[in-house]
Structure formats: structure tokens, C-alpha cells
Design an enzyme around this catalytic site. Structure first.
Site, PDB file in Angstrom:
ATOM      1  N   GLU A  25     -11.949  -7.329  -5.555  1.00  0.00           N
ATOM      2  CA  GLU A  25     -10.291  -8.371  -5.707  1.00  0.00           C
ATOM      3  C   GLU A  25     -10.444  -8.691  -7.011  1.00  0.00           C
ATOM      4  OE1 GLU A  25      -7.971  -8.271  -4.193  1.00  0.00           O
ATOM      5  OE2 GLU A  25      -7.215  -9.725  -5.235  1.00  0.00           O
ATOM      6  N   CYS A  58      11.355   0.182  -4.529  1.00  0.00           N
ATOM      7  CA  CYS A  58      13.086  -0.080  -5.237  1.00  0.00           C
ATOM      8  C   CYS A  58      13.885  -1.438  -3.959  1.00  0.00           C
ATOM      9  CB  CYS A  58      13.683   1.265  -4.917  1.00  0.00           C
ATOM     10  SG  CYS A  58      12.683   3.054  -5.717  1.00  0.00           S
ATOM     11  N   ARG A  81      10.114  -5.309  -6.260  1.00  0.00           N
ATOM     12  CA  ARG A  81       9.803  -4.215  -5.781  1.00  0.00           C
ATOM     13  C   ARG A  81      10.133  -2.861  -6.265  1.00  0.00           C
ATOM     14  NH1 ARG A  81      10.861  -4.732  -0.224  1.00  0.00           N
ATOM     15  NH2 ARG A  81      10.819  -2.581   0.044  1.00  0.00           N
ATOM     16  N   GLU A  92      -4.906  -4.746 -12.543  1.00  0.00           N
ATOM     17  CA  GLU A  92      -3.217  -4.945 -12.718  1.00  0.00           C
ATOM     18  C   GLU A  92      -2.267  -5.354 -13.312  1.00  0.00           C
ATOM     19  OE1 GLU A  92      -1.972  -5.308  -8.428  1.00  0.00           O
ATOM     20  OE2 GLU A  92      -3.418  -7.170  -8.102  1.00  0.00           O
ATOM     21  N   HIS A 123     -28.668   1.624  -9.600  1.00  0.00           N
ATOM     22  CA  HIS A 123     -28.418   3.228  -9.632  1.00  0.00           C
ATOM     23  C   HIS A 123     -27.556   3.888 -10.199  1.00  0.00           C
ATOM     24  CE1 HIS A 123     -31.128   2.321  -6.131  1.00  0.00           C
ATOM     25  NE2 HIS A 123     -29.968   1.522  -6.023  1.00  0.00           N
ATOM     26  N   ASN A 131      16.681   3.724  -0.934  1.00  0.00           N
ATOM     27  CA  ASN A 131      14.863   3.124  -1.134  1.00  0.00           C
ATOM     28  C   ASN A 131      14.061   4.592  -0.807  1.00  0.00           C
ATOM     29  OD1 ASN A 131      12.091   2.539  -1.035  1.00  0.00           O
ATOM     30  ND2 ASN A 131      13.295   0.147   0.326  1.00  0.00           N
ATOM     31  N   GLY A 132      13.100   5.101  -0.733  1.00  0.00           N
ATOM     32  CA  GLY A 132      11.884   5.629   0.029  1.00  0.00           C
ATOM     33  C   GLY A 132      11.905   7.496  -0.611  1.00  0.00           C
ATOM     34  N   TRP A 183      12.023   2.064  -8.087  1.00  0.00           N
ATOM     35  CA  TRP A 183      10.341   2.188  -8.660  1.00  0.00           C
ATOM     36  C   TRP A 183      10.094   3.637  -8.835  1.00  0.00           C
ATOM     37  CZ3 TRP A 183       6.159   4.526  -6.601  1.00  0.00           C
ATOM     38  CH2 TRP A 183       4.881   4.529  -7.590  1.00  0.00           C
ATOM     39  N   LYS A 194       6.238  -4.607  -5.835  1.00  0.00           N
ATOM     40  CA  LYS A 194       5.043  -5.830  -4.243  1.00  0.00           C
ATOM     41  C   LYS A 194       4.806  -4.727  -3.271  1.00  0.00           C
ATOM     42  CE  LYS A 194       3.438  -9.583  -3.368  1.00  0.00           C
ATOM     43  NZ  LYS A 194       2.104  -9.911  -3.417  1.00  0.00           N
ATOM     44  N   LYS A 196      -7.774  -7.614  -9.621  1.00  0.00           N
ATOM     45  CA  LYS A 196      -7.027  -8.646  -9.808  1.00  0.00           C
ATOM     46  C   LYS A 196      -6.334  -8.474 -11.787  1.00  0.00           C
ATOM     47  CE  LYS A 196      -4.500  -9.755  -7.801  1.00  0.00           C
ATOM     48  NZ  LYS A 196      -4.656  -9.486  -6.045  1.00  0.00           N
TER      49      LYS A 196
HETATM   50  O1  M6R Z   1       1.460  -5.181   1.076  1.00  0.00           O
HETATM   51  P1  M6R Z   1       0.609  -4.551   1.343  1.00  0.00           P
HETATM   52  O2  M6R Z   1      -0.041  -5.705   1.787  1.00  0.00           O
HETATM   53  O3  M6R Z   1       0.292  -3.600   2.647  1.00  0.00           O
HETATM   54  O4  M6R Z   1      -0.071  -4.445   0.271  1.00  0.00           O
HETATM   55  C1  M6R Z   1      -0.634  -3.592   0.316  1.00  0.00           C
HETATM   56  C2  M6R Z   1      -1.384  -3.364  -1.196  1.00  0.00           C
HETATM   57  O5  M6R Z   1       0.141  -2.621  -1.976  1.00  0.00           O
HETATM   58  C3  M6R Z   1      -1.066  -4.690  -2.522  1.00  0.00           C
HETATM   59  O6  M6R Z   1      -1.981  -5.541  -1.867  1.00  0.00           O
HETATM   60  C4  M6R Z   1      -1.672  -4.038  -3.656  1.00  0.00           C
HETATM   61  O7  M6R Z   1      -3.129  -3.767  -3.683  1.00  0.00           O
HETATM   62  C5  M6R Z   1      -1.558  -5.753  -5.049  1.00  0.00           C
HETATM   63  N1  M6R Z   1      -0.286  -5.148  -5.037  1.00  0.00           N
HETATM   64  C6  M6R Z   1      -2.490  -6.312  -4.902  1.00  0.00           C
HETATM   65  O8  M6R Z   1      -2.634  -7.415  -5.702  1.00  0.00           O
END
Ligand code: M6R
Length: 614
Positions: A487, A2, A27, A494, A510, A101-102, A75, A609, A491
Site C-alpha cells: 500500500e 466519468c 471521477r 499513484e 530471491h 459514463n461506461g 476519463w 477515483k 500511494k
Molecule cells: O472504490 P474501490 O475501493 O473499489 O477502488 C479500488 C481501487 O480502484 C482503488 O483502491 C485505487 O487503487 C485507489 N486509487 C488507490 O489509492
């Protein structure tokens, strides 16, 4: 999660708030809303499911006058994304409007009590409980809004950044925070409120970061009054922001993610600038040098992070164990915080977070701090909560990362971890001086090697077209490239919503090898390092089962080129720096597949984010 924005001053609030919401849309983006108080004191709320653009459409032909207002991009946590659950929320009498927000953890009990006292609820949100409780307490105590908010926050369990306005009051906004960020921008006779500095920078670079459990009364033409929820007065240093506006624009790219991928040669240089003394060829990281004894005497390093930052942490483990001979544990912050971990006073904790606001990482740090561990932060957002809640640390200095999928922050985290491990290895004498200098020299060359990889963007785009309709992917890597496989898979998942799994290449046999068939693309990270021959065997095992292999290889490779179905070339480097190069084509591949699938690359569904809730 948010984004919240507020404005009080002499300009029309609406355009400032809408622009601010656009900046904060990363956000959260499932609904948006705005509350404005007009000159004559009328309080209006406009809100709708969808993006900020939908809100703008909704507000056409409405009364959007007023020089004071608050706005929100959501969000969803409690209650599905719809018009009613969107913020702002009114109190029972519709005299008070609030954005939040929270998460309010004790909302259910409070809601029950309010219902018994005749209050009616429109939404399924925890936030509505907050605004109703403020009104209830205000009436009960015959007090003003500021004190009602203060009293209410003493009843609240959970996390909040809030902004509250009241009908008839054209000269004040009340804001407060706990475990969710809030910044106050100070202009000329005007104030800006936001979850981060990006909506503010256009108007002023002077800001105050509110601390946990602080409430501010922001009045037109007056200095903000800041007290804690327990009524202790606070004074704050005004901070000068160094951000600039162009960092918040797409700069000609179709998406922020692509811009951020292409920024990496520069962001890596920025991250190293002033930290690698080129003439003497050594690392100057004050965070390590100034706390040398803590690091030299560390029994263990614990790395805490989530998501992409956790993957960077896993590379960090390999780096610290190789160069510093210190045992390293890499923990998901969300697991660590709830599992009674054994933490020693002579542990060093490294918390990694792009946003510096991730709730789980903040809570995990708190736990470690209470046990006496020394906390080092690696954050991107300057002044963020994690940066402020650590003993020392290093910023990654990549500028704002707007695309939800982290790219440039990841590679900069790897550079910081590389510099830290080399710096500490040298201090500990666990790395030979000649080797140390060779590695630093190579680290300096990484940005130009990234530039070389970026030139393959068109051919990676061509390759992406072959795989747009794949339903599953496997990513394989070994050693330093195992975290790269994780990673790369993250990517893809997501932003394209294709199922993808990262795996250590040798673990395939395995179990997951059962998944292999012609329909399952396998991305194998197969650059020439000490695991090269082993990875060739793993690729052969996949080919023997009719798997389709896309291999990331070095430019001079001949063997894998003759086995794999497709190859992507990258320059060679030291094993320990391979993640910095090998992730780049995987970022591009995910990006292009997502674009081919017409996904919303910068704002993928269900994500946000900055994850400031549990
Ligand atoms: O702001 P942060 O690095 O603490 O965020 C951690 C994760 O939420 C963040 O890396 C998330 O996995 C991303 N969307 C990955 O691209």
C-alpha cells in the site's frame, strides 16, 4: 469513471452543472462539457479538453442560458482526451445531445451499421454511437425520445449511465443506467441528476438510486416516470441522505488527500462507533450476528477487491486466519471474474470497495452469487451498487473520500475487518476470551495513536525533501506489514509517479536485492513484532549493499535506529493492528514527495477515483 450531472427546474442550469462537475471531477478530469437547452428550445454544446476550470473559461461570452442541461467530466476509454472526444455528443442532426459514463462493448458493429445508413461520426468514442443510434431508431420508429432511448438500450451491450436532452424540448431529460451509478435528487419543482450524491446534497437530501436497466423520464414539475428497458414500471423509495456539505470541502487543507489523512483519528472512531460495546467490551456487528450460521459454517472466505481495497483484504486474510481459523483467499476481482473459479455454496465472499462501484468487483460478486456463496460487502459509499448487491455488510462510515489516493477508507476497511474477525473468532470460540478483550481494548486506542503519528507531519515533510528526486523506491514488510509495504508503494506511485515496489522483506534475496544501490531508497517497516529480528537481518542485507534505508520503527527502538539511515517513529500496538498505524507515515511521505514534485495530488494523471469500467 466519468462524472455526469443534469438539472431541470426553475433556476439557471449552468452554475448548478458547473458546481456539480467540480464535485465529480475526482471521477475523471481529462475533458469536460455541457449541453444546455435555452428558453426558446435551442440546444448548445460547449466542451473542451482539460479540467472543469478550462470549460468555464471556454464558456465565457457564450450563451449559457437555460433551465435544463446536462454536463460531463471525462476519463477517456475510447478515443484520446481531446475537444472532439469530450462529451456531450450530438446526434447526426444535432437535435439530440447525450452524456455517458461506461463502455458500449458492441459499438463497432453498431457504428458500421449506422455508417451504412448515412450517419457520420466526428469522434472516436463509443458514446457517439449511442446518441446516433437513438436518433436513427427515433426516426425509424417515428417515436418520441423516451421510447427511442428505451429501444436503443435493448440493442446495447455494455455499461452505461446516460442523460439525454433534445432540441426544442425544454421540459424533459431522459436518464438510464446499467452497471454505472446514477442518482436522482428530488427538489422543490426541480430535479438533479448525478453519478453520485455529492453534486446534489447542496440542494436536497432526498434521492432515488436508479437500478440497473432502468430508464427515467424526468420532467419539470412532474414525478419521474421510471420503467425498465423491457418496459416494466418501477416505483422507488425516496432515500434521505446523511451527507453534509462540509465533508465535500477542503476545510483549510491544501489538498483533499491531506485533509483525509488528518481525518483518520475521527473516521476510525466513527467506524467503531456503536459497533464496539465499550462497557461490555465486545463487538456488535449485526452483519455477522444476523448471519452467524453462514459464517460459522463457512468452508472458506474469499475476499474480492481491487487496488487499495485489495491490500486491506490481504490484511483481512491474516486477521481471519489468525482469529477464526478459516482459510482465506484474497483475489483481485478482475482476475477472479474471468478465471472459472471454484466457488462453493458454503463459501463466504467479502467484497471490499470504497466507492462501491468498481466494475470488476461488481462482476466478481455476481459470479459468486450465482454459485450460491454468501456475499458480505465492506463499502464506504452508502447506497452504492456493491452495497446494494450483497446479502449484508458493513459501511466504513468515513464520509466522502475525494482524493483519488485512498487513505481514510483504507484504515477504516482495516478496522471493519478487525472487528469482523474478532466478532467471528469469538462466536467460533477460536479466540480466547481474555485475548479478545485485550485486542478490543487496544483497537479502541488506535485513533489516539494515529493522532500521535500525525504530529510527525513536519518531520516527515523534511524527510520527503531528501527523496523528491529518487527514481525508484522499494517498500519492505513482513507478516501484517507486507500489505502495508504494498500500500505504501501504491500511494507513492499513484500521486508522485515515482516507480515503487512493495515486497515481502524476506523475498528480497530471491531477486530484487540486485536492484539495491545508493540511489534506491528502501522503506522498511520494522516495528517491534514477532518478525522484528528477521526484519533487522533483512535491513542488514540492504545496508551491506550500500542501500539507503528509511525505517518505520517503534518509539523505544534502539537497534534499527543505529543501522537505518532515517527512521520514522510510531507508537507500538498489537501486531494485528500495526497496519493501522504504520501506513500513516507512508501516506504522509507520499503526499509530501508528490507536493514537492508539484504533482496534482488529488487528481493524479491517468487515474480516476471510481473505476466503473473494466
Ligand atoms: O472504490 P474501490 O475501493 O473499489 O477502488 C479500488 C481501487 O480502484 C482503488 O483502491 C485505487 O487503487 C485507489 N486509487 C488507490 O489509492
Amino acid at each position: 469513471m466519468c462524472g455526469i450531472v443534469g438539472y431541470i427546474g426553475n433556476q439557471n442550469a449552468y452554475p448548478i452543472l458547473i458546481k456539480g462537475l467540480h464535485r465529480l471531477e475526482y471521477r475523471g478530469y481529462d475533458s469536460a462539457g455541457i449541453a444546455l437547452t435555452s428558453q426558446n428550445g435551442n440546444l448548445s454544446i460547449y466542451k473542451t479538453k482539460g479540467r472543469v476550470a478550462d470549460l468555464e473559461e471556454f464558456c465565457k461570452n457564450k450563451d449559457i442560458s437555460g433551465t435544463i442541461g446536462i454536463a460531463h467530466t471525462r476519463w477517456a476509454t475510447h478515443g484520446e482526451p481531446n475537444n472532439i472526444n469530450a462529451h456531450p455528443h450530438y446526434s447526426e442532426s444535432e437535435n439530440i445531445a447525450l452524456i455517458h459514463n461506461g463502455i458500449i462493448e458492441n459499438y463497432a458493429v453498431l457504428k458500421q451499421q449506422l455508417i451504412q445508413n448515412g450517419y457520420h461520426f466526428q469522434s472516436n468514442t463509443d458514446t457517439e454511437v449511442l446518441v446516433q443510434l437513438i436518433e436513427y431508431i427515433k426516426i425509424l420508429n417515428k417515436t418520441d425520445l423516451f421510447h427511442a432511448v428505451q429501444l436503443t438500450l435493448n440493442e446495447i451491450i455494455g455499461a452505461y449511465a446516460i442523460a439525454v436532452i433534445e432540441k426544442g424540448k425544454t421540459d424533459e431529460i431522459i436518464v438510464a443506467r446499467k452497471s454505472s451509478p446514477l442518482v436522482l435528487g428530488i427538489g422543490d419543482d426541480e430535479y438533479f441528476i448525478a453519478s453520485d450524491a455529492s453534486p446534489i446534497i447542496e440542494y436536497t437530501n432526498k434521492v432515488i438510486y436508479l437500478e440497473d436497466e432502468e430508464i427515467a423520464l424526468v420532467s419539470r414539475n412532474e414525478k419521474p416516470k421510471i420503467v425498465t428497458v423491457k418496459n416494466i414500471e418501477k416505483t422507488h423509495e425516496i432515500i434521505q441522505l446523511e451527507m453534509n456539505l462540509s465533508q465535500l470541502e477542503k476545510g483549510g487543507y491544501d489538498h483533499f488527500m491531506l485533509k483525509e489523512i488528518f481525518e483518520q483519528p475521527q473516521t476510525l472512531r466513527d467506524c467503531m462507533r456503536g459497533r464496539i460495546d465499550v462497557s461490555f467490551n465486545h463487538v456488535v456487528l449485526s452483519g455477522i450476528i444476523d448471519h452467524k450460521e453462514r459464517f460459522l459454517n463457512a468452508r472458506r472466505i474469499i475476499i474480492l477487491a481491487c487496488g487499495t481495497s485489495w491490500h486491506a483484504g490481504l490484511v483481512g486474510k491474516y486477521l481471519f486466519e489468525s482469529f477464526c481459523k478459516i482459510p482465506v483467499e484474497v483475489e483481485y476481482s478482475s482476475e477472479f471474474r474471468y478465471r472459472n473459479p471454484v466457488i462453493y455454496q458454503d463459501d463466504v465472499v467479502i467484497a471490499i470497495s470504497q466507492s462501491g462501484e468498481t466494475a470488476d468487483t461488481l462482476a466478481a460478486i455476481e459470479l459468486a452469487r450465482k454459485s450460491g456463496a454468501f456475499i458480505y460487502g465492506i463499502c464506504n459509499v452508502v447506497g452504492s451498487s456493491i452495497a446494494r448487491n450483497t446479502h449484508t455488510g458493513s459501511y466504513t462510515h468515513v464520509g466522502p473520500e475525494i482524493g483519488v489516493a485512498s487513505t481514510k477508507a483504507f484504515t477504516a476497511q482495516l478496522v471493519v475487518l478487525s472487528m469482523m474477525s474478532l466478532c467471528l473468532g469469538r462466536e467460533k470460540r477460536t479466540i480466547d476470551e481474555k485475548r479478545y478483550r485485550e485486542l478490543l481494548k487496544e483497537l479502541n486506542h488506535i485513533p489516539e495513536k494515529v493522532e500521535t503519528i500525525l504530529k510527525s507531519n513536519d518531520s516527515i515533510n523534511d524527510l520527503s525533501k531528501i527523496f523528491t528526486y529518487a527514481h525508484n523506491f522499494i517498500y519492505l514488510g513482513r507478516g501484517f506489514n507486507y500489505p502495508v509495504a504494498l500500500e505504501g508503494a501504491l500511494k507513492l506511485k499513484e500521486i508522485s509517479y515515482i516507480h515503487a515496489e512493495g515486497y515481502p522483506a524476506a523475498e528480497m534475496k530471491h531477486g530484487p536485492i540486485a536492484l539495491i544501490d545508493m540511489e534506491m531508497p528502501v522503506v522498511a517497516i520494522a516495528t517491534d513484532n514477532k518478525m522484528y529480528d528477521k526484519v533487522i537481518s533483512n535491513i542488514q542485507e540492504i545496508k551491506a549493499r550500500n542501500g539507503c534505508v528509511i525505517a518505520v520503527v517503534n518509539e523505544n527502538d534502539t537497534i534499527i535506529k543505529s543501522i537505518a539511515d532515517y527512521v520514522i517513529e510510531v507508537p507500538s500496538t498489537e501486531d494485528c493492528f500495526e497496519p493501522l498505524l504504520n501506513i500513516i507515515p507512508l501516506q504522509l511521505l507520499s503526499y509530501h514527495i508528490a507536493v514537492n514534485k508539484k504533482r496534482d495530488v488529488d487528481m493524479p494523471r491517468n487515474l480516476a477515483k471510481s473505476v466503473t469500467v473494466e
